[in-house]
Design an enzyme around this catalytic site. Structure first.
Site, mmCIF file in Angstrom:
data_model
loop_
_atom_site.group_PDB
_atom_site.id
_atom_site.type_symbol
_atom_site.label_atom_id
_atom_site.label_comp_id
_atom_site.label_asym_id
_atom_site.label_seq_id
_atom_site.Cartn_x
_atom_site.Cartn_y
_atom_site.Cartn_z
ATOM 1 N N GLU A 54 0.832 -1.199 0.000
ATOM 2 C CA GLU A 54 0.000 0.000 0.000
ATOM 3 C C GLU A 54 0.867 1.248 0.000
ATOM 4 O O GLU A 54 1.969 1.268 0.560
ATOM 5 C CB GLU A 54 -0.938 0.001 1.207
ATOM 6 N N CYS B 151 -0.789 6.147 10.218
ATOM 7 C CA CYS B 151 0.405 5.491 10.744
ATOM 8 C C CYS B 151 0.042 4.182 11.439
ATOM 9 O O CYS B 151 -0.811 4.147 12.320
ATOM 10 C CB CYS B 151 1.096 6.433 11.729
#
Length: 376
Positions: free
Chosen positions: A96, A351
């Site tokens: 990704e 994150c």
């Protein structure tokens, strides 16, 4: 880990290698420079767009893919300003990439491995384990995709590409050091993509040998270290790598890095409710950094990260009051400290959330758009 792919793609070649390849086909060296410019400046999606190349050469180049990345899904969040792409590789692995657009800049978060072998308990990628390293071309192609997206959005600016790049996606860059650094050099090359070294940041869990290698590299890219705990016992619980490289060794490598480069180091600290966010832990962190800092101006910075939910973990997100208290304690001790601005949480692009899967519920996604390959 052994690189599983056999066929090289165009993004796997630097300019010297492209020159050698084309000359072996009987082409003059300047054709390689033209091709290189099409790949990294014009961001061409197809060989047919390279109209200044002879038709015979274009036909031969068409037999070599630009990239192995095939975009299966792009999800959009933050009112269109965050985009997450899921790429399928020929061997079935997925990675990704996240593009974040701000009023004055753009940042792409790039993966360096499919999965990750570091096993950090708070990270979705760490739960996958390591599938394989990415090639330099597979790393480079993610930055190309992000820049192509910016151009399609009409937000590429005068450079025509992303303005910042962080190696903070899936994987540990220093565990794939050679191919990662090849990608850094290609993206920095003034004859091509021309991204400044100080516009790139690499994040590591603390592989000491990688920090030592980076200290001797010619390009001054930024270094961020995932710390997440002020003591070995807790850090080993959260990050198994600490058993191999304890905090004392990590700090020694960091001091050496600063002494050689005079560059600031950022420490990332994800805040987990009741785990590492107590006031006494903030004090311990401040004292650790103060004690570990080399003489001279303090070249440490702490980036506090409110934890983003990861399915299947018993961890919790720190309450905002605990975040601000933690920050204030560090500030009181003279440690420069900021809280990271959150982007992409609703599309699992923040994150620690990258997991390489389609399983994000679509009702949490603002918009899903048809996928576009890096090459068109």
């Amino acid at each position: 880990m052994h690189y599983a792919m056999e066929q090289r793609c165009l993004y796997d070649y630097n300019l010297s290698e492209l020159t050698e390849l084309l000359q072996s086909w009987g082409e003059p060296a300047f054709r390689a420079r033209q091709l290189y410019r099409h790949l990294y400046v014009n961001l061409a999606r197809q060989v047919d767009q390279m109209t200044d190349l002879p038709l015979a050469l274009r036909s031969r180049l068409a037999e070599i893919p630009f990239s192995t990345l095939r975009c299966e899904q792009v999800q959009i969040g933050d009112n269109g300003m965050t985009r997450k792409a899921l790429f399928r590789l020929p061997d079935g692995a997925v990675v990704e990439t996240v593009l974040m657009v701000y009023p004055d800049r753009s940042t792409v978060c790039v993966s360096t491995q499919a999965g990750c072998g570091m096993g950090c308990v708070f990270c979705a990628t760490g739960q996958l384990g390591l599938l394989r390293n990415l090639s330099s071309g597979e790393i480079v192609a993610q930055a190309i995709w992000a820049s192509q997206e910016l151009r399609a959005m009409g937000m590429a600016g005068p450079t025509g590409r992303v303005s910042n790049l962080v190696f903070m996606g899936m994987g540990e860059p220093f565990a794939n050091y050679d191919r990662w650094w090849q990608a850094v050099e290609r993206l920095h090359d003034p004859q091509g993509f021309n991204l400044g070294a100080r516009s790139m940041t690499v994040s590591t869990v603390g592989l000491v040998k990688g920090i030592e290698r980076l200290a001797n590299e010619r390009l001054p890219i930024n270094l961020a270290i995932s710390l997440h705990a002020p003591d070995d016992a807790l850090r080993s619980e959260l990050m198994p790598v600490n058993r191999r490289y304890p905090i004392a060794d990590l700090m020694a490598a960091t001091r050496n890095y600063i002494a050689k480069t005079r560059r600031r180091v950022s420490f990332e600290y994800v805040l987990l409710q009741g785990k590492n966010d107590h006031p006494h832990q903030a004090i311990a962190l401040a004292r650790l950094l103060r004690h570990s800092a080399p003489r001279g101006p303090l070249l440490f910075h702490v980036n506090l990260i409110p934890w983003n939910p990861v399915p299947g973990t018993p961890l919790g997100r720190s309450e905002w009051e605990r975040v601000t208290t933690f920050q204030q304690i560090l500030t009181d001790y003279g440690i420069p400290c900021t809280v990271r601005v959150e982007r992409g949480v609703e599309i699992a692009a923040a994150c620690g959330q990258l997991a390489g899967r389609h399983s994000v519920p679509l009702n949490t996604v603002e918009q899903e758009i048809p996928a576009r390959n890096v090459t068109g």
